[in-house]
Write a protein that holds these residues in place. Structure first.
Motif, mmCIF file in Angstrom:
data_model
loop_
_atom_site.group_PDB
_atom_site.id
_atom_site.type_symbol
_atom_site.label_atom_id
_atom_site.label_comp_id
_atom_site.label_asym_id
_atom_site.label_seq_id
_atom_site.Cartn_x
_atom_site.Cartn_y
_atom_site.Cartn_z
ATOM 1 N N LYS A 177 0.823 -1.213 0.000
ATOM 2 C CA LYS A 177 0.000 0.000 0.000
ATOM 3 C C LYS A 177 0.855 1.261 0.000
ATOM 4 C CE LYS A 177 -2.311 -1.327 3.714
ATOM 5 N NZ LYS A 177 -1.855 -2.738 3.826
ATOM 6 N N LYS A 178 2.128 1.130 0.347
ATOM 7 C CA LYS A 178 3.025 2.287 0.418
ATOM 8 C C LYS A 178 3.895 2.424 -0.838
ATOM 9 C CE LYS A 178 3.137 2.145 5.461
ATOM 10 N NZ LYS A 178 3.952 2.003 6.671
ATOM 11 N N LEU A 179 3.573 1.649 -1.864
ATOM 12 C CA LEU A 179 4.339 1.683 -3.113
ATOM 13 C C LEU A 179 3.465 2.162 -4.264
ATOM 14 C CD1 LEU A 179 6.011 -1.830 -2.729
ATOM 15 C CD2 LEU A 179 7.182 0.370 -2.488
ATOM 16 N N THR A 180 4.074 2.793 -5.242
ATOM 17 C CA THR A 180 3.334 3.189 -6.435
ATOM 18 C C THR A 180 3.055 1.949 -7.293
ATOM 19 O OG1 THR A 180 5.338 3.524 -7.757
ATOM 20 C CG2 THR A 180 4.531 5.409 -6.474
ATOM 21 N N PRO A 181 2.038 1.993 -8.142
ATOM 22 C CA PRO A 181 1.770 0.846 -9.022
ATOM 23 C C PRO A 181 2.990 0.452 -9.857
ATOM 24 C CG PRO A 181 -0.086 2.355 -9.060
ATOM 25 C CD PRO A 181 0.989 3.023 -8.255
ATOM 26 N N LYS A 182 3.731 1.449 -10.359
ATOM 27 C CA LYS A 182 4.915 1.159 -11.171
ATOM 28 C C LYS A 182 5.983 0.435 -10.351
ATOM 29 C CE LYS A 182 8.351 3.347 -14.191
ATOM 30 N NZ LYS A 182 8.851 4.628 -14.755
ATOM 31 N N LYS A 183 6.194 0.884 -9.111
ATOM 32 C CA LYS A 183 7.190 0.258 -8.250
ATOM 33 C C LYS A 183 6.769 -1.159 -7.885
ATOM 34 C CE LYS A 183 10.971 0.300 -5.742
ATOM 35 N NZ LYS A 183 12.287 0.253 -6.397
ATOM 36 N N ARG A 184 5.479 -1.363 -7.646
ATOM 37 C CA ARG A 184 4.978 -2.708 -7.340
ATOM 38 C C ARG A 184 5.227 -3.655 -8.496
ATOM 39 N NH1 ARG A 184 0.397 -0.109 -4.617
ATOM 40 N NH2 ARG A 184 -0.796 -0.247 -6.550
ATOM 41 N N GLU A 185 4.985 -3.184 -9.710
ATOM 42 C CA GLU A 185 5.203 -4.031 -10.890
ATOM 43 C C GLU A 185 6.682 -4.415 -11.018
ATOM 44 O OE1 GLU A 185 3.348 -5.426 -13.229
ATOM 45 O OE2 GLU A 185 1.358 -4.600 -12.819
ATOM 46 N N THR A 186 7.559 -3.444 -10.783
ATOM 47 C CA THR A 186 8.994 -3.720 -10.854
ATOM 48 C C THR A 186 9.407 -4.749 -9.806
ATOM 49 O OG1 THR A 186 9.452 -1.492 -11.689
ATOM 50 C CG2 THR A 186 11.294 -2.681 -10.708
ATOM 51 N N LEU A 187 8.947 -4.547 -8.573
ATOM 52 C CA LEU A 187 9.290 -5.466 -7.488
ATOM 53 C C LEU A 187 8.657 -6.841 -7.695
ATOM 54 C CD1 LEU A 187 9.085 -3.041 -4.445
ATOM 55 C CD2 LEU A 187 11.128 -4.261 -5.232
ATOM 56 N N TYR A 188 7.474 -6.869 -8.294
ATOM 57 C CA TYR A 188 6.821 -8.146 -8.601
ATOM 58 C C TYR A 188 7.749 -9.037 -9.430
ATOM 59 C CZ TYR A 188 3.302 -11.362 -10.581
ATOM 60 O OH TYR A 188 2.593 -12.483 -10.979
ATOM 61 N N ASP A 189 8.363 -8.444 -10.441
ATOM 62 C CA ASP A 189 9.264 -9.209 -11.309
ATOM 63 C C ASP A 189 10.496 -9.692 -10.545
ATOM 64 O OD1 ASP A 189 7.560 -8.851 -13.459
ATOM 65 O OD2 ASP A 189 8.624 -7.097 -14.228
ATOM 66 N N VAL A 190 11.060 -8.818 -9.702
ATOM 67 C CA VAL A 190 12.252 -9.188 -8.932
ATOM 68 C C VAL A 190 11.913 -10.296 -7.929
ATOM 69 C CG1 VAL A 190 14.014 -8.370 -7.321
ATOM 70 C CG2 VAL A 190 13.237 -6.876 -9.163
ATOM 71 N N ILE A 191 10.777 -10.165 -7.261
ATOM 72 C CA ILE A 191 10.372 -11.155 -6.255
ATOM 73 C C ILE A 191 10.112 -12.516 -6.901
ATOM 74 C CG2 ILE A 191 8.592 -11.784 -4.570
ATOM 75 C CD1 ILE A 191 8.205 -8.685 -4.163
ATOM 76 N N THR A 192 9.356 -12.526 -7.994
ATOM 77 C CA THR A 192 9.029 -13.802 -8.639
ATOM 78 C C THR A 192 10.284 -14.475 -9.209
ATOM 79 O OG1 THR A 192 8.432 -12.594 -10.668
ATOM 80 C CG2 THR A 192 6.638 -13.226 -9.212
ATOM 81 N N GLU A 193 11.240 -13.672 -9.651
ATOM 82 C CA GLU A 193 12.480 -14.226 -10.190
ATOM 83 C C GLU A 193 13.310 -14.904 -9.096
ATOM 84 O OE1 GLU A 193 15.460 -15.414 -12.650
ATOM 85 O OE2 GLU A 193 13.533 -14.550 -13.267
ATOM 86 N N ASN A 194 13.250 -14.361 -7.895
ATOM 87 C CA ASN A 194 14.102 -14.846 -6.803
ATOM 88 C C ASN A 194 13.434 -15.836 -5.860
ATOM 89 O OD1 ASN A 194 16.876 -13.279 -6.669
ATOM 90 N ND2 ASN A 194 15.347 -11.796 -7.345
ATOM 91 N N ALA A 195 12.118 -15.911 -5.877
ATOM 92 C CA ALA A 195 11.397 -16.734 -4.904
ATOM 93 C C ALA A 195 11.691 -18.221 -5.066
ATOM 94 C CB ALA A 195 9.897 -16.491 -5.030
ATOM 95 N N VAL A 196 11.730 -18.914 -3.933
ATOM 96 C CA VAL A 196 11.839 -20.379 -3.941
ATOM 97 C C VAL A 196 10.519 -20.977 -4.406
ATOM 98 C CG1 VAL A 196 12.115 -22.423 -2.469
ATOM 99 C CG2 VAL A 196 13.555 -20.404 -2.106
ATOM 100 N N ALA A 197 9.413 -20.414 -3.905
ATOM 101 C CA ALA A 197 8.077 -20.900 -4.276
ATOM 102 C C ALA A 197 7.049 -19.803 -4.035
ATOM 103 C CB ALA A 197 7.712 -22.144 -3.470
#
Length: 210
Positions: free
Chosen positions: A56-76
């Motif tokens: 809720k404290k992130l802009t939509p653009k920042k969330r989209e960027t972090l979404y890609d980084v998180i999914t790339e690094n996540a174990v599951a």
């Protein structure tokens, strides 16, 4: 809370020998329309992704960027959702818990293999599961993994809102994401509810229709 302290809860569990720690958060609980969505995520030990915090404290653009980084690094990652009809039949609290349990059951690695967590950290809820768990009030502000889960859940649901907007163009779901904004409430009063509205949330609004 400093960024490094965001791993405090995970580190305490790693020190006890836990390895597959699933962190869970939900989004859409207070919406007038659409599914309630939960994400369960397992991240590698000691991974601290810069910029990850309560979605809720992130802009939509920042969330989209972090979404890609998180999914790339996540174990599951696992996503669980409950539809508006079920929310009306039960209640939002129960459906939030169901979505969280579904998210745990849906946990898969990048190759599609199921992953079972050995501990669960949950934002402010307690689940009826056999896995050890800890509820953290304001977990999306205090726990790195829960904050990451909040970002995945939010982006996933916002994308669903884009799909709903195309199907039900009168309601501008792409703008308010199903929340009770003036634009949304005015549309409900004008057109009545559509198939993805939560009727149990609309009693005062529908009663005010002209």
């Amino acid at each position: 809370m400093g960024a490094n302290n965001m791993l405090e809860f995970e580190r305490e569990l790693w020190d006890k020998g836990y390895r597959n720690i699933a962190c869970i958060d939900e989004v859409g609980r207070g919406c007038l329309a659409g599914d309630v969505v939960a994400c369960a995520i397992i991240l590698p030990m000691e991974l601290l992704i810069e910029g990850v915090k309560d979605s809720k404290k992130l802009t939509p653009k920042k969330r989209e960027t972090l979404y890609d980084v998180i999914t790339e690094n996540a174990v599951a990652i696992g996503i669980g959702s409950v539809d508006p009809k079920t929310i009306d039949e039960l209640n939002i609290k129960e459906c939030t818990l169901i979505a969280m349990k579904k998210a745990i059951e849906a946990l898969k690695d990048k190759d599609g293999n199921p992953v079972t967590p050995d501990f669960v950290l949950i934002d402010a809820e307690k689940l009826a599961i056999d896995i050890p768990q800890k509820s953290i009030i304001k977990g999306d502000e205090k726990c790195h993994g829960i904050a990451a889960a909040s970002i995945i859940a939010k982006v996933y649901r916002d994308r669903k809102c884009g799909e709903w907007a195309k199907k039900y163009p009168d309601y501008s779901f792409e703008k308010h994401k199903g929340y009770g904004t003036k634009v949304h409430i005015d549309a409900i009063k004008k057109y009545g509810p559509c198939l993805i509205h939560r009727e149990s949330f609309l009693k005062k609004i529908i009663g005010a229709r002209k």
